[in-house]
Structure formats: structure tokens, C-alpha cells
Design a protein around this motif. Sequence first.
Motif: not given
Length: 127
Positions: A35-50
Motif C-alpha cells: 500500500e505504500h507509495d514508492y515514488f518518493h522512496a525510490v527517489q531517495l534511494i537513487m540519490e543516496r545510492t548515487f
Amino acid sequence: MKGLPIIFFKTFILSVVVSIAANCIYYVVITHSGEHDYFHAVQLIMERTFSLGIIIAVMSLPMLFLYNPNYWNHSLGRLLLYFEGPILFIITIFYISTNPITKTADLLTGAVFLIVNSIFYYRLTRK
């Protein structure tokens, strides 16, 4: 030995892409909910991983010293210069990170970089 900057760049790009995918999968497994909206989480994951990828890449810059034939011909020196960045990053994560979830994600990023780096090292020394 000639294509070390190209190998370095390919290692960085490939490891960041694979790390983003692995960290997204890890996040989905940790949250256990559809039920989570993963759009915001994916952006944060991408920024941190980069950002972590850039840190590991900077730590891996000594591999470019392998242009010098004296370093390249010495097998222990070659291994140390080639793999010191990701290995030191992984060791550092054990001592610095306090949050277990962040520590696991950082270790995952470091391990992916080390594996991709190992694949390119094998291909480079096989020739």
C-alpha cells in the motif's frame, strides 16, 4: 591497461544502476506492504545510492595508477590498487554506520561495486 578510465567509468555506471535496483528490492522487502507509495522512496534511494557510488568511485581512483607498468607487473600491488576503494568503503561502513537498515543498504552498495569491479578485473587480466 590501456582502457582503465573506460573500465573505471563502466564500473561506476553499472554498479550504481545495479545498486539502485538492489536497494529498491531491499526497501520493498523491509517495508512488507503493497500500500505504500514508492515514488518518493525510490527517489531517495537513487540519490543516496548515487552519492555512495561517487564516494566509492573517488576511493577507487588509485586504480588509475596501474597505467604505470611497474605497478601493473607487481601482482600484489595491482590487487591493492584495483580493489582498495570498495574494500576500504565496506570496512568503513562497519565502523561508522549506526542504523542497521542504513548499514545494510550501504554494505549492499559497496558489495555490488566490489562484485562489478571484480568482473571487470577478471576481464582485464584475462587478456
